[in-house]
Scaffold this motif. Structure first.
Motif, PDB file in Angstrom:
ATOM      1  N   ALA A  94      39.875  15.286  36.320  1.00 30.09           N
ATOM      2  CA  ALA A  94      40.057  16.478  37.107  1.00 30.09           C
ATOM      3  C   ALA A  94      41.264  17.351  36.628  1.00 30.09           C
ATOM      4  O   ALA A  94      41.445  18.290  36.518  1.00 30.09           O
ATOM      5  CB  ALA A  94      40.081  15.946  38.630  1.00 30.09           C
ATOM      6  N   THR A  95      42.235  16.474  36.244  1.00 27.02           N
ATOM      7  CA  THR A  95      43.368  17.047  35.562  1.00 27.02           C
ATOM      8  C   THR A  95      43.019  17.980  34.270  1.00 27.02           C
ATOM      9  O   THR A  95      43.526  19.159  33.988  1.00 27.02           O
ATOM     10  CB  THR A  95      44.418  16.232  35.167  1.00 27.02           C
ATOM     11  N   GLU A  96      42.196  17.430  33.435  1.00 23.90           N
ATOM     12  CA  GLU A  96      41.852  18.172  32.205  1.00 23.90           C
ATOM     13  C   GLU A  96      40.888  19.412  32.505  1.00 23.90           C
ATOM     14  O   GLU A  96      41.316  20.528  31.809  1.00 23.90           O
ATOM     15  CB  GLU A  96      41.053  17.033  31.133  1.00 23.90           C
ATOM     16  N   LEU A  97      40.109  19.233  33.610  1.00 25.71           N
ATOM     17  CA  LEU A  97      39.206  20.593  34.146  1.00 25.71           C
ATOM     18  C   LEU A  97      40.245  21.490  34.576  1.00 25.71           C
ATOM     19  O   LEU A  97      39.896  22.667  34.228  1.00 25.71           O
ATOM     20  CB  LEU A  97      38.262  20.051  34.997  1.00 25.71           C
ATOM     21  N   ALA A  98      41.191  21.096  35.296  1.00 26.30           N
ATOM     22  CA  ALA A  98      42.164  22.212  35.778  1.00 26.30           C
ATOM     23  C   ALA A  98      43.028  23.027  34.651  1.00 26.30           C
ATOM     24  O   ALA A  98      42.912  23.952  34.784  1.00 26.30           O
ATOM     25  CB  ALA A  98      42.935  21.246  36.801  1.00 26.30           C
ATOM     26  N   GLU A  99      43.142  22.038  33.848  1.00 24.04           N
ATOM     27  CA  GLU A  99      43.912  22.892  32.485  1.00 24.04           C
ATOM     28  C   GLU A  99      43.032  23.691  31.846  1.00 24.04           C
ATOM     29  O   GLU A  99      43.410  24.597  31.406  1.00 24.04           O
ATOM     30  CB  GLU A  99      44.556  21.779  31.844  1.00 24.04           C
ATOM     31  N   LEU A 100      41.718  23.066  31.504  1.00 23.07           N
ATOM     32  CA  LEU A 100      40.830  24.154  30.736  1.00 23.07           C
ATOM     33  C   LEU A 100      40.656  25.359  31.656  1.00 23.07           C
ATOM     34  O   LEU A 100      40.253  26.336  30.994  1.00 23.07           O
ATOM     35  CB  LEU A 100      39.318  23.129  31.061  1.00 23.07           C
ATOM     36  N   ARG A 101      40.299  25.361  32.869  1.00 22.60           N
ATOM     37  CA  ARG A 101      40.230  26.466  33.778  1.00 22.60           C
ATOM     38  C   ARG A 101      41.211  27.482  33.629  1.00 22.60           C
ATOM     39  O   ARG A 101      41.090  28.536  33.457  1.00 22.60           O
ATOM     40  CB  ARG A 101      39.993  26.123  35.376  1.00 22.60           C
ATOM     41  N   ARG A 102      42.469  26.901  33.514  1.00 17.52           N
ATOM     42  CA  ARG A 102      43.891  27.771  33.281  1.00 17.52           C
ATOM     43  C   ARG A 102      43.414  28.384  31.929  1.00 17.52           C
ATOM     44  O   ARG A 102      43.799  29.612  31.848  1.00 17.52           O
ATOM     45  CB  ARG A 102      45.012  26.851  33.419  1.00 17.52           C
ATOM     46  N   CYS A 108      39.821  34.855  29.102  1.00 20.00           N
ATOM     47  CA  CYS A 108      39.023  35.867  29.899  1.00 20.00           C
ATOM     48  C   CYS A 108      39.865  37.051  29.901  1.00 20.00           C
ATOM     49  O   CYS A 108      39.288  38.201  29.945  1.00 20.00           O
ATOM     50  CB  CYS A 108      38.436  35.532  31.280  1.00 20.00           C
ATOM     51  N   ILE A 109      41.130  37.117  30.416  1.00 22.12           N
ATOM     52  CA  ILE A 109      41.931  38.123  30.532  1.00 22.12           C
ATOM     53  C   ILE A 109      42.376  38.790  29.442  1.00 22.12           C
ATOM     54  O   ILE A 109      42.186  40.027  28.863  1.00 22.12           O
ATOM     55  CB  ILE A 109      43.080  37.769  31.230  1.00 22.12           C
ATOM     56  N   ALA A 110      42.459  38.042  28.347  1.00 23.52           N
ATOM     57  CA  ALA A 110      42.854  38.460  26.879  1.00 23.52           C
ATOM     58  C   ALA A 110      41.679  39.152  26.115  1.00 23.52           C
ATOM     59  O   ALA A 110      41.978  40.094  25.472  1.00 23.52           O
ATOM     60  CB  ALA A 110      43.418  37.139  26.077  1.00 23.52           C
ATOM     61  N   ILE A 111      40.584  38.615  26.479  1.00 23.30           N
ATOM     62  CA  ILE A 111      39.491  39.352  25.539  1.00 23.30           C
ATOM     63  C   ILE A 111      38.627  40.154  26.242  1.00 23.30           C
ATOM     64  O   ILE A 111      37.648  40.761  25.974  1.00 23.30           O
ATOM     65  CB  ILE A 111      38.462  38.396  24.908  1.00 23.30           C
ATOM     66  N   GLU A 112      39.130  40.448  27.494  1.00 18.41           N
ATOM     67  CA  GLU A 112      38.011  41.370  28.609  1.00 18.41           C
ATOM     68  C   GLU A 112      38.055  42.936  27.833  1.00 18.41           C
ATOM     69  O   GLU A 112      39.033  43.504  27.451  1.00 18.41           O
ATOM     70  CB  GLU A 112      38.746  41.560  29.854  1.00 18.41           C
ATOM     71  N   GLY A 113      36.773  43.299  27.763  1.00 14.12           N
ATOM     72  CA  GLY A 113      36.698  44.702  27.250  1.00 14.12           C
ATOM     73  C   GLY A 113      36.715  44.936  25.644  1.00 14.12           C
ATOM     74  O   GLY A 113      36.439  45.794  25.248  1.00 14.12           O
ATOM     75  N   LEU A 114      37.109  43.764  24.999  1.00 15.66           N
ATOM     76  CA  LEU A 114      37.297  43.845  23.402  1.00 15.66           C
ATOM     77  C   LEU A 114      35.795  43.888  23.003  1.00 15.66           C
ATOM     78  O   LEU A 114      34.992  43.121  23.200  1.00 15.66           O
ATOM     79  CB  LEU A 114      37.995  42.767  23.164  1.00 15.66           C
ATOM     80  N   ASP A 115      35.633  44.834  21.732  1.00 17.62           N
ATOM     81  CA  ASP A 115      34.720  44.736  21.064  1.00 17.62           C
ATOM     82  C   ASP A 115      34.835  43.487  19.932  1.00 17.62           C
ATOM     83  O   ASP A 115      35.675  42.807  19.897  1.00 17.62           O
ATOM     84  CB  ASP A 115      34.250  46.154  20.369  1.00 17.62           C
ATOM     85  N   GLU A 116      33.601  43.685  19.188  1.00 18.43           N
ATOM     86  CA  GLU A 116      33.713  42.343  18.081  1.00 18.43           C
ATOM     87  C   GLU A 116      34.903  42.476  17.067  1.00 18.43           C
ATOM     88  O   GLU A 116      35.703  41.486  16.718  1.00 18.43           O
ATOM     89  CB  GLU A 116      32.320  42.425  17.406  1.00 18.43           C
ATOM     90  N   GLU A 117      35.098  43.672  16.701  1.00 18.48           N
ATOM     91  CA  GLU A 117      36.221  43.780  15.691  1.00 18.48           C
ATOM     92  C   GLU A 117      37.663  43.486  16.544  1.00 18.48           C
ATOM     93  O   GLU A 117      38.734  42.730  15.841  1.00 18.48           O
ATOM     94  CB  GLU A 117      36.222  45.262  15.267  1.00 18.48           C
ATOM     95  N   GLU A 118      37.717  44.087  17.699  1.00 14.98           N
ATOM     96  CA  GLU A 118      38.988  43.752  18.377  1.00 14.98           C
ATOM     97  C   GLU A 118      39.123  42.224  18.758  1.00 14.98           C
ATOM     98  O   GLU A 118      40.187  41.766  18.867  1.00 14.98           O
ATOM     99  CB  GLU A 118      39.022  44.566  19.825  1.00 14.98           C
ATOM    100  N   ARG A 119      38.096  41.653  19.105  1.00 17.17           N
ATOM    101  CA  ARG A 119      38.280  40.121  19.328  1.00 17.17           C
ATOM    102  C   ARG A 119      38.720  39.368  18.036  1.00 17.17           C
ATOM    103  O   ARG A 119      39.426  38.559  18.088  1.00 17.17           O
ATOM    104  CB  ARG A 119      36.829  39.802  19.686  1.00 17.17           C
ATOM    105  N   ALA A 120      37.878  39.810  16.946  1.00 15.70           N
ATOM    106  CA  ALA A 120      38.463  39.077  15.801  1.00 15.70           C
ATOM    107  C   ALA A 120      40.034  39.242  15.464  1.00 15.70           C
ATOM    108  O   ALA A 120      40.572  38.614  14.783  1.00 15.70           O
ATOM    109  CB  ALA A 120      37.413  39.478  14.508  1.00 15.70           C
ATOM    110  N   ALA A 206      33.515  32.989  29.988  1.00 12.86           N
ATOM    111  CA  ALA A 206      33.555  33.613  31.380  1.00 12.86           C
ATOM    112  C   ALA A 206      32.259  32.947  32.008  1.00 12.86           C
ATOM    113  O   ALA A 206      32.026  32.686  33.340  1.00 12.86           O
ATOM    114  CB  ALA A 206      33.045  35.164  31.344  1.00 12.86           C
ATOM    115  N   ALA A 207      30.992  32.929  31.088  1.00 11.99           N
ATOM    116  CA  ALA A 207      29.930  31.937  31.866  1.00 11.99           C
ATOM    117  C   ALA A 207      30.101  30.748  32.378  1.00 11.99           C
ATOM    118  O   ALA A 207      29.607  30.343  33.363  1.00 11.99           O
ATOM    119  CB  ALA A 207      28.619  32.209  30.829  1.00 11.99           C
ATOM    120  N   VAL A 208      30.784  29.909  31.444  1.00 13.96           N
ATOM    121  CA  VAL A 208      31.104  28.516  31.695  1.00 13.96           C
ATOM    122  C   VAL A 208      32.016  28.399  32.784  1.00 13.96           C
ATOM    123  O   VAL A 208      32.038  27.623  33.534  1.00 13.96           O
ATOM    124  CB  VAL A 208      31.425  27.835  30.266  1.00 13.96           C
TER     125      VAL A 208
END
Length: 215
Positions: A94-102, A108-120, A206-208
């Motif tokens: 449960a602790t590891e899952l909570a950290e993973l979710r964070r 998700c915030i960092a890559i939202e709206g980025l295209d392929e080049e911007e993600r790279a 985002a899906a997971v």
């Protein structure tokens, strides 16, 4: 089972859909979903090994701990995300899952709206890599992750670096593996949609995350 030839992939995808239509219909029940997906992936991997020539397999340079390609967008289907989420619940506390979710929230915030080049360019690695660059969901990794190979790790690093600058550099990979995994992806999407599911693809993190929160 006979080896799959690259010229037969359209027929192979049709046979795959026929074989897995009924099991995946049952997999809408989450109690059996993970086992059905595990068996589905096992068949795809078995067919890959049967169709991949020994010299082609030997030329693939991908190895544990590389992680170079794990900085790009990865598309997954809903059944894949559910399978990964189930695996995480089985293998993490449960602790590891909570950290993973964070960490997933931050990515998700960092890559939202980025295209392929911007993600790279942002250098954001997949949240499922450990500190040594190993994939922690390797047994259940997405089909499109399985599609990517390379014959030269350096060419991957160069391609990723230059793509961030808007330059396209080809990476030599095994096209049979790429096409087979993409065929499996299309087949799974078609089957899931036929059975009332969402056949669209979504960004991996985002899906997971959504699948974990929905549990």
């Amino acid at each position: 089972m006979t080896a799959v030839l690259s010229s037969d992939l359209a027929r192979w995808q049709k046979q795959l859909e026929q074989r897995w239509a009924a099991p995946l219909r049952q997999a809408r029940d989450r109690r059996v979903h993970s086992q059905v997906m595990a068996d589905f992936l096992q068949q795809v991997e078995t067919d890959l090994r049967l169709g991949l020539k020994p010299q082609e397999a030997a030329a693939i340079a991908c190895s544990a701990g590389c992680g170079t390609c794990c900085q790009v967008h990865v598309a997954v289907l809903e059944p894949e995300a559910l399978h990964i989420a189930a695996y995480l619940r089985q293998t993490r506390s449960a602790t590891e899952l909570a950290e993973l979710r964070r960490r997933m929230n931050r990515l998700c915030i960092a890559i939202e709206g980025l295209d392929e080049e911007e993600r790279a360019a942002c250098g954001c690695h997949c949240v499922f890599l450990d500190t040594e660059g190993h994939c922690t969901i390797y047994p259940v990794r997405p089909l499109l992750c399985r599609a990517v190979t390379s014959t030269c790790p350096r060419s991957c690093r160069d391609a990723l670096r230059l793509s961030a600058l808007g330059e396209q550099v080809p990476v030599l990979m095994n096209l049979f593996q790429k096409e087979l995994m993409e065929s499996a992806f299309r087949g799974l999407a078609h089957l899931w949609q036929q059975q009332g599911g969402d056949g669209r693809s979504f960004e991996l993190t985002a899906a997971v995350r959504r699948a974990l929160y929905a549990a």
